[in-house]
Design a protein around this motif. Structure first.
Motif, PDB file in Angstrom:
ATOM      1  N   PHE A  18       0.642  -1.237   0.367  1.00  0.00           N
ATOM      2  CA  PHE A  18      -0.486  -0.280  -0.271  1.00  0.00           C
ATOM      3  C   PHE A  18       0.752   1.187  -0.118  1.00  0.00           C
ATOM      4  CE2 PHE A  18      -3.198  -3.001   1.504  1.00  0.00           C
ATOM      5  CZ  PHE A  18      -3.929  -2.880   0.618  1.00  0.00           C
ATOM      6  N   HIS A  19       2.091   1.517  -0.178  1.00  0.00           N
ATOM      7  CA  HIS A  19       2.786   2.120  -0.037  1.00  0.00           C
ATOM      8  C   HIS A  19       3.918   3.468  -1.599  1.00  0.00           C
ATOM      9  CE1 HIS A  19       6.288   0.634  -1.193  1.00  0.00           C
ATOM     10  NE2 HIS A  19       6.841   1.248  -1.703  1.00  0.00           N
ATOM     11  N   GLU A  20       3.515   4.651  -1.206  1.00  0.00           N
ATOM     12  CA  GLU A  20       3.884   5.076  -2.815  1.00  0.00           C
ATOM     13  C   GLU A  20       5.017   4.823  -2.864  1.00  0.00           C
ATOM     14  OE1 GLU A  20       3.452   9.029  -4.732  1.00  0.00           O
ATOM     15  OE2 GLU A  20       2.417   9.116  -3.208  1.00  0.00           O
ATOM     16  N   ALA A  28       3.421   6.149 -14.762  1.00  0.00           N
ATOM     17  CA  ALA A  28       3.548   5.278 -13.828  1.00  0.00           C
ATOM     18  C   ALA A  28       2.241   6.310 -12.533  1.00  0.00           C
ATOM     19  CB  ALA A  28       4.089   4.321 -13.545  1.00  0.00           C
ATOM     20  N   LEU A  29       3.038   7.390 -12.084  1.00  0.00           N
ATOM     21  CA  LEU A  29       3.122   8.235 -10.849  1.00  0.00           C
ATOM     22  C   LEU A  29       1.345   8.651 -11.226  1.00  0.00           C
ATOM     23  CD1 LEU A  29       3.990   9.772  -8.618  1.00  0.00           C
ATOM     24  CD2 LEU A  29       4.231  11.713  -9.540  1.00  0.00           C
ATOM     25  N   THR A  30       0.854   9.152 -12.693  1.00  0.00           N
ATOM     26  CA  THR A  30       0.025   9.781 -12.757  1.00  0.00           C
ATOM     27  C   THR A  30      -1.039   8.061 -12.409  1.00  0.00           C
ATOM     28  OG1 THR A  30       0.726  10.691 -14.211  1.00  0.00           O
ATOM     29  CG2 THR A  30      -1.471  10.912 -14.849  1.00  0.00           C
ATOM     30  N   VAL A  31      -1.014   6.967 -13.257  1.00  0.00           N
ATOM     31  CA  VAL A  31      -2.211   6.025 -12.853  1.00  0.00           C
ATOM     32  C   VAL A  31      -1.690   5.268 -11.359  1.00  0.00           C
ATOM     33  CG1 VAL A  31      -1.717   3.516 -13.158  1.00  0.00           C
ATOM     34  CG2 VAL A  31      -1.132   4.774 -14.678  1.00  0.00           C
ATOM     35  N   PHE A  32      -1.121   6.060 -10.970  1.00  0.00           N
ATOM     36  CA  PHE A  32      -0.944   5.023  -9.354  1.00  0.00           C
ATOM     37  C   PHE A  32      -1.489   6.411  -8.445  1.00  0.00           C
ATOM     38  CE2 PHE A  32       0.279   5.745  -5.032  1.00  0.00           C
ATOM     39  CZ  PHE A  32       0.861   4.500  -4.432  1.00  0.00           C
ATOM     40  N   TYR A  85      -8.081  -2.194  -9.874  1.00  0.00           N
ATOM     41  CA  TYR A  85      -7.030  -2.010  -9.941  1.00  0.00           C
ATOM     42  C   TYR A  85      -5.748  -2.363 -10.565  1.00  0.00           C
ATOM     43  CZ  TYR A  85      -3.606   0.262  -6.268  1.00  0.00           C
ATOM     44  OH  TYR A  85      -2.533   1.032  -6.054  1.00  0.00           O
ATOM     45  N   ARG A  86      -5.479  -4.247 -11.051  1.00  0.00           N
ATOM     46  CA  ARG A  86      -4.999  -4.341 -12.262  1.00  0.00           C
ATOM     47  C   ARG A  86      -4.433  -4.182 -13.293  1.00  0.00           C
ATOM     48  NH1 ARG A  86      -1.488  -9.025 -11.720  1.00  0.00           N
ATOM     49  NH2 ARG A  86      -2.879  -9.668  -9.969  1.00  0.00           N
ATOM     50  N   GLU A 100       8.187   0.730 -18.637  1.00  0.00           N
ATOM     51  CA  GLU A 100       8.466  -0.697 -18.195  1.00  0.00           C
ATOM     52  C   GLU A 100       8.833  -0.868 -16.385  1.00  0.00           C
ATOM     53  OE1 GLU A 100      10.066  -4.301 -20.329  1.00  0.00           O
ATOM     54  OE2 GLU A 100      10.405  -2.508 -20.845  1.00  0.00           O
ATOM     55  N   GLY A 101       9.623  -0.067 -15.941  1.00  0.00           N
ATOM     56  CA  GLY A 101       9.587  -0.590 -14.638  1.00  0.00           C
ATOM     57  C   GLY A 101       9.563  -0.435 -13.746  1.00  0.00           C
ATOM     58  N   ASP A 102       8.540   0.912 -13.625  1.00  0.00           N
ATOM     59  CA  ASP A 102       7.155   1.022 -12.407  1.00  0.00           C
ATOM     60  C   ASP A 102       6.557  -0.282 -12.999  1.00  0.00           C
ATOM     61  OD1 ASP A 102       9.315   3.138 -11.716  1.00  0.00           O
ATOM     62  OD2 ASP A 102       7.796   4.544 -12.734  1.00  0.00           O
ATOM     63  N   LYS A 103       6.096  -0.215 -14.123  1.00  0.00           N
ATOM     64  CA  LYS A 103       4.408  -1.080 -14.550  1.00  0.00           C
ATOM     65  C   LYS A 103       4.701  -2.092 -13.583  1.00  0.00           C
ATOM     66  CE  LYS A 103       2.010  -2.725 -17.813  1.00  0.00           C
ATOM     67  NZ  LYS A 103       1.651  -2.215 -19.349  1.00  0.00           N
ATOM     68  N   LYS A 104       6.107  -2.729 -13.448  1.00  0.00           N
ATOM     69  CA  LYS A 104       6.695  -4.016 -12.775  1.00  0.00           C
ATOM     70  C   LYS A 104       5.832  -3.790 -11.587  1.00  0.00           C
ATOM     71  CE  LYS A 104       9.199  -5.456 -16.301  1.00  0.00           C
ATOM     72  NZ  LYS A 104      10.899  -6.040 -16.752  1.00  0.00           N
ATOM     73  N   VAL A 105       6.589  -2.604 -10.709  1.00  0.00           N
ATOM     74  CA  VAL A 105       6.791  -1.922  -9.570  1.00  0.00           C
ATOM     75  C   VAL A 105       5.260  -2.197  -9.061  1.00  0.00           C
ATOM     76  CG1 VAL A 105       6.744  -0.103  -7.665  1.00  0.00           C
ATOM     77  CG2 VAL A 105       8.380  -0.992  -9.600  1.00  0.00           C
ATOM     78  N   LEU A 106       4.675  -1.752 -10.150  1.00  0.00           N
ATOM     79  CA  LEU A 106       2.580  -1.093  -9.135  1.00  0.00           C
ATOM     80  C   LEU A 106       2.321  -2.286  -9.894  1.00  0.00           C
ATOM     81  CD1 LEU A 106       2.224   1.721 -11.285  1.00  0.00           C
ATOM     82  CD2 LEU A 106       2.337   2.053  -8.863  1.00  0.00           C
ATOM     83  N   LEU A 107       2.386  -3.619 -10.594  1.00  0.00           N
ATOM     84  CA  LEU A 107       2.033  -5.166 -10.672  1.00  0.00           C
ATOM     85  C   LEU A 107       2.567  -6.066  -9.202  1.00  0.00           C
ATOM     86  CD1 LEU A 107       2.111  -5.625 -14.656  1.00  0.00           C
ATOM     87  CD2 LEU A 107       0.209  -5.152 -13.086  1.00  0.00           C
TER      88      LEU A 107
END
Length: 125
Positions: A18-20, A28-32, A85-86, A100-107
């Protein structure tokens, strides 16, 4: 796995789910940020488990949780939110290696949320 071990694992991964995260890409920031409300909706009952070891209030709160009467209902609700969410993360357009890296973090956070939902369900079945 015993309930004590499940609760320990739950608490171990909760904040990672749950952390940012430190996102490098604007996309990715916009999606988050667009997922903040879903994150909050999902986090409420799960935070109660983290903090108190239960989320009994959910079953008595007909205003905020009108369709949640059983543990199975709560599990279904959680999975539905996590899947939405996914889906929103998977739609993120990749234009750079940072995206790509940020998307992996979010997933990865989604995977942890799913593990939390599974643990919550198994704790109270």
């Amino acid at each position: 796995m015993a309930n004590e071990q499940k609760l320990e694992r739950f608490r171990e991964i909760f904040w990672d789910a749950f952390h940012e995260p430190r996102l490098k890409s604007e996309a990715a920031l916009t999606v988050f940020q667009s997922l903040e409300q879903l994150n909050s909706i999902l986090a409420g009952p799960l935070f109660s488990i983290y903090e108190k070891g239960n989320c009994d209030f959910v079953f008595d709160d007909n205003l905020r949780f009108p369709t949640v009467k059983t543990n199975a209902d709560l599990f279904e609700r959680n999975i539905s939110i996590i899947n939405l969410y996914r889906e929103k993360i998977e739609k993120m357009e990749i234009k750079s290696s940072e995206d790509e890296g940020d998307k992996k973090v979010l997933l990865y956070q989604v995977d942890l949320k799913m593990e939390l939902a599974d643990l919550a369900y198994s704790l109270f079945e």
